[in-house]
Scaffold this motif. Structure first.
Motif, PDB file in Angstrom:
ATOM      1  N   VAL A 231       0.860  -1.086  -0.094  1.00 15.81           N
ATOM      2  CA  VAL A 231      -0.136   0.201  -0.024  1.00 15.81           C
ATOM      3  C   VAL A 231       0.876   1.177  -0.013  1.00 15.81           C
ATOM      4  O   VAL A 231       1.757   1.166   0.475  1.00 15.81           O
ATOM      5  CB  VAL A 231      -1.067   0.083   1.210  1.00 15.81           C
ATOM      6  N   ARG A 232       0.335   2.167  -0.618  1.00 19.92           N
ATOM      7  CA  ARG A 232       1.045   3.406  -0.755  1.00 19.92           C
ATOM      8  C   ARG A 232       0.045   4.536  -0.144  1.00 19.92           C
ATOM      9  O   ARG A 232      -1.053   4.726  -0.422  1.00 19.92           O
ATOM     10  CB  ARG A 232       1.394   4.057  -2.049  1.00 19.92           C
ATOM     11  N   ILE A 233       0.671   5.390   0.904  1.00 15.27           N
ATOM     12  CA  ILE A 233      -0.177   6.106   1.759  1.00 15.27           C
ATOM     13  C   ILE A 233       0.624   7.610   1.608  1.00 15.27           C
ATOM     14  O   ILE A 233       1.635   7.614   1.992  1.00 15.27           O
ATOM     15  CB  ILE A 233      -0.301   5.692   3.034  1.00 15.27           C
ATOM     16  N   CYS A 234      -0.373   8.594   1.538  1.00 15.33           N
ATOM     17  CA  CYS A 234      -0.099  10.090   1.675  1.00 15.33           C
ATOM     18  C   CYS A 234      -1.148  10.689   2.685  1.00 15.33           C
ATOM     19  O   CYS A 234      -2.017  10.392   2.885  1.00 15.33           O
ATOM     20  CB  CYS A 234       0.214  10.555   0.387  1.00 15.33           C
ATOM     21  N   PHE A 235      -0.477  12.037   3.150  1.00 10.78           N
ATOM     22  CA  PHE A 235      -1.255  12.755   3.623  1.00 10.78           C
ATOM     23  C   PHE A 235      -1.706  13.709   2.652  1.00 10.78           C
ATOM     24  O   PHE A 235      -1.449  14.094   1.695  1.00 10.78           O
ATOM     25  CB  PHE A 235      -0.593  13.898   4.595  1.00 10.78           C
ATOM     26  N   SER A 271      10.778  11.157   1.524  1.00  8.67           N
ATOM     27  CA  SER A 271       9.501  11.381   2.612  1.00  8.67           C
ATOM     28  C   SER A 271       8.875  12.404   1.887  1.00  8.67           C
ATOM     29  O   SER A 271       9.260  13.423   0.907  1.00  8.67           O
ATOM     30  CB  SER A 271       9.920  11.603   3.832  1.00  8.67           C
ATOM     31  N   GLN A 272       7.337  12.393   2.280  1.00  8.75           N
ATOM     32  CA  GLN A 272       6.340  13.525   1.644  1.00  8.75           C
ATOM     33  C   GLN A 272       6.668  14.810   2.540  1.00  8.75           C
ATOM     34  O   GLN A 272       6.804  14.814   3.611  1.00  8.75           O
ATOM     35  CB  GLN A 272       5.025  13.045   1.774  1.00  8.75           C
ATOM     36  N   GLU A 273       6.884  15.944   1.587  1.00  5.81           N
ATOM     37  CA  GLU A 273       7.006  17.255   2.153  1.00  5.81           C
ATOM     38  C   GLU A 273       5.938  18.246   2.003  1.00  5.81           C
ATOM     39  O   GLU A 273       5.496  19.116   2.492  1.00  5.81           O
ATOM     40  CB  GLU A 273       8.360  18.066   1.792  1.00  5.81           C
ATOM     41  N   VAL A 325       9.059  16.661   7.677  1.00  7.57           N
ATOM     42  CA  VAL A 325       8.631  15.715   6.420  1.00  7.57           C
ATOM     43  C   VAL A 325       7.634  14.719   7.017  1.00  7.57           C
ATOM     44  O   VAL A 325       7.651  14.659   8.427  1.00  7.57           O
ATOM     45  CB  VAL A 325       9.741  14.747   5.903  1.00  7.57           C
ATOM     46  N   PHE A 326       6.850  13.977   6.356  1.00  6.81           N
ATOM     47  CA  PHE A 326       5.969  12.842   6.877  1.00  6.81           C
ATOM     48  C   PHE A 326       6.782  11.719   6.660  1.00  6.81           C
ATOM     49  O   PHE A 326       6.916  11.197   5.359  1.00  6.81           O
ATOM     50  CB  PHE A 326       4.618  12.884   6.049  1.00  6.81           C
TER      51      PHE A 326
END
Length: 568
Positions: A231-235, A271-273, A325-326
């Motif tokens: 699974v790929r997850i983001c905010f 990581s997501q920024e 970062v998340f």
């Protein structure tokens, strides 16, 4: 019964008819069918209390698309557009066209019922097929659904016309050509739903969004079981899980595994920024850096604390300037119900569909609300079996990588197309580089060539990789992504994105190479000492010879070898 027969024969129309969500009397297309099928399975298994579906899902059927084309005399005009050069003209023509009068009343009904921002999604009759997904080939548009009644209506109409125009866009046309599909007769349906999420000031988004897959055909480690899924997850909005943007990948065999590495600089690099949301005040889809959000309104991210949000110090000499970062490092332990539910649903849908599945969802952590927004068959990667890699002299080894390698081989390739990382990015002509790659791709139609470049192919951010479109690399047989640390470019091991679904569906090999790391080779001397042709941009080189690509998924090793006879 053959695999997928039940899904093929499933009739999705009653689901929409019973709820008054069907507009027109044509076909409803792939995305709409998948959602109806998901409801059938969830209802049969008593899961509709635990797994939610969007409150409304209106389908504008293909008969309305036919009306639109005929009402504006567009059939011949759009089909005669040149595949590459007339893409802007395509969208301009459709934007100026008028929707047929038969949509007047249904659109008013939609505006009466849906108060939140709206998702307007393609649901082509070719899309989400059992064998070909067409993932990402057509448009999805977000409408803020804000402002006056007239502004809301105009925004919704514009989104529908954009989806209609995408039926003929270059990526879709090339995908059909490559797979032997006559593109002229396609019909487009449109799926209209409220966006899942909540309002935070003038921003609207879900806490988490994700894309999940019941099989892992490209594993970062032999310890990962193919059958357990990923699974790929983001905010924020889920756009970052399916595009080549940073999102957190969780392999469900071991959700705590980080294939990119566990050192702080490795984590922050992957990581997501930024996150995506609908801007209610300015009535548009947009992105924001989380550092800006924290300064403006810390409560927006309050729930993350130690759960998923971390400060990462990227400069040890300046510990007063952390970089937010998340990382989602505690998500599996803090949200176990989410991962339990994902495993259960992936297994259930694969069993009922009789095929591997791909689903998209939104998740509100605060009240454990899981909403399924899409279900479709997952294109299956064809594993060719174990590949033996011979001992090869260093000077003949052009490239070598040691992670995210699936079994495969491409022998006797006659061409390498190379984007020089020392030239790429010196000027802001990223699109010119991508178009130059596309020129060679067109010229090499029928050849399975090797495409090598810095960072992530197809990135939406050109600073992270060459922003090529599908139709500009469609003839390649192997993509190599070079990690160049000094330029801040790293391969994105983003299994499950539309990009990787294309690789699997088209049997294109993938090899990430991390320059300077142990067991990785980027043979600069080879690229500088061998003759090449420059096409329309100095960063793009075309080499000719005889080259083998050998990928051994068991040993996590992949190589590109120069097999050109001496003197040639």
């Amino acid at each position: 019964m053959n695999y997928g027969d039940f899904y093929r024969s499933f009739d999705p129309v009653p689901f929409y008819e019973e709820r008054g969500w069907l507009i027109g009397d044509g076909r409803i297309g792939g995305k709409s069918k998948g959602l109806s099928f998901a409801h059938h399975i969830l209802e049969k298994n008593g899961l509709l209390e635990d797994v939610h579906l969007p409150k409304y899902s209106f389908v504008i059927t293909t008969s309305v698309f036919d009306e639109f084309m005929e009402y504006n005399n567009l059939w011949e005009r759009l089909m005669n557009l040149r595949a590459h050069s007339d893409a802007p003209e395509l969208y301009k023509i459709c934007a100026a066209a008028h929707l047929p009068p038969s949509l007047d009343e249904p659109l008013e009904k939609i505006l009466d019922l849906i108060e939140d921002p709206i998702s307007v999604r393609s649901s082509s009759t070719l899309e989400d097929d059992v064998n070909l997904s067409f993932a990402g080939k057509y448009a999805t548009r977000f409408s803020s659904n804000a402002g006056t009644r007239g502004e809301r209506r105009a925004e919704l109409e514009s989104a529908i016309k954009t989806v209609y125009a995408s039926t003929y866009n270059p990526a879709a046309r090339e995908y059909k050509r490559k797979h032997g599909i006559q593109w002229g007769g396609e019909r487009m349906a449109v799926l209209i739903q409220p966006i899942e999420g909540r309002r935070y000031g003038n921003m609207f988004y879900p806490e988490l969004a994700g894309a999940a897959f019941s099989k892992v055909f490209r594993r970062p480690s032999p310890r990962i079981r193919k059958e357990d899924g990923v699974v790929r997850i983001c905010f924020g909005l889920g756009t970052r899980t399916v595009d080549r943007a940073y999102a957190r990948t969780f392999y469900l065999t071991n959700p705590n595994l980080r294939p990119e590495g566990t050192k702080p600089h490795e984590i922050v690099t992957h990581s997501q920024e930024h996150y995506d949301y609908v801007d209610i005040e300015h009535r548009k889809f947009t992105s924001q850096h989380i550092a800006v959000t924290i300064k403006v309104a810390p409560t927006y991210l309050q729930w993350f604390d130690d759960n998923a949000f971390h400060w990462i110090h990227t400069d040890p000499s300046n510990m007063n300037a952390p970089r937010p970062v998340f990382t989602f490092s505690e998500l599996p332990s803090r949200c176990p119900k989410l991962f339990t539910r994902l495993k259960m649903l992936l297994s259930l849908f694969e069993k009922e569909l009789q095929l591997p599945v791909d689903m998209e969802f939104a998740y509100e952590v605060s009240d454990d609300r899981f909403t399924l927004v899409q279900l479709r068959p997952l294109s299956v990667y064809d594993d060719k079996g174990r590949v033996e890699i011979p001992d090869t002299p260093r000077e003949k080894t052009i490239l070598r990588g040691d992670r995210m390698v699936a079994n495969g081989r491409l022998e006797g390739a006659r061409h390498i197309v190379f984007v020089d990382p020392d030239i790429y990015g010196k000027q802001a002509d990223f699109a010119d580089v991508a178009r130059a790659v596309g020129e060679i791709n067109d010229r090499l139609d029928g050849e399975r060539y090797i495409l090598v470049g810095p960072g992530r192919w197809g990135s939406s951010n050109p600073l992270l990789g060459v922003p090529v479109r599908y139709n500009e690399l469609s003839n390649s047989g192997c993509l190599v992504e070079l990690g160049i640390p000094q330029k801040g470019m790293a391969p994105e091991l983003s299994y499950g994105t539309h990009f990787f679904l294309d690789l699997d569906g088209d049997n294109i090999l993938y090899l990430p190479v991390f320059d300077g790391e142990k067991n990785n080779i980027y043979n600069r001397e080879w690229f500088e000492s061998h003759p090449w042709q420059t096409i329309s941009h100095p960063a793009v080189r075309h080499y000719e010879g005889c080259f083998d690509v050998l990928l051994d998924g068991d040993s996590e090793t992949g190589v590109v070898i120069d097999k050109t006879p001496e003197g040639k």
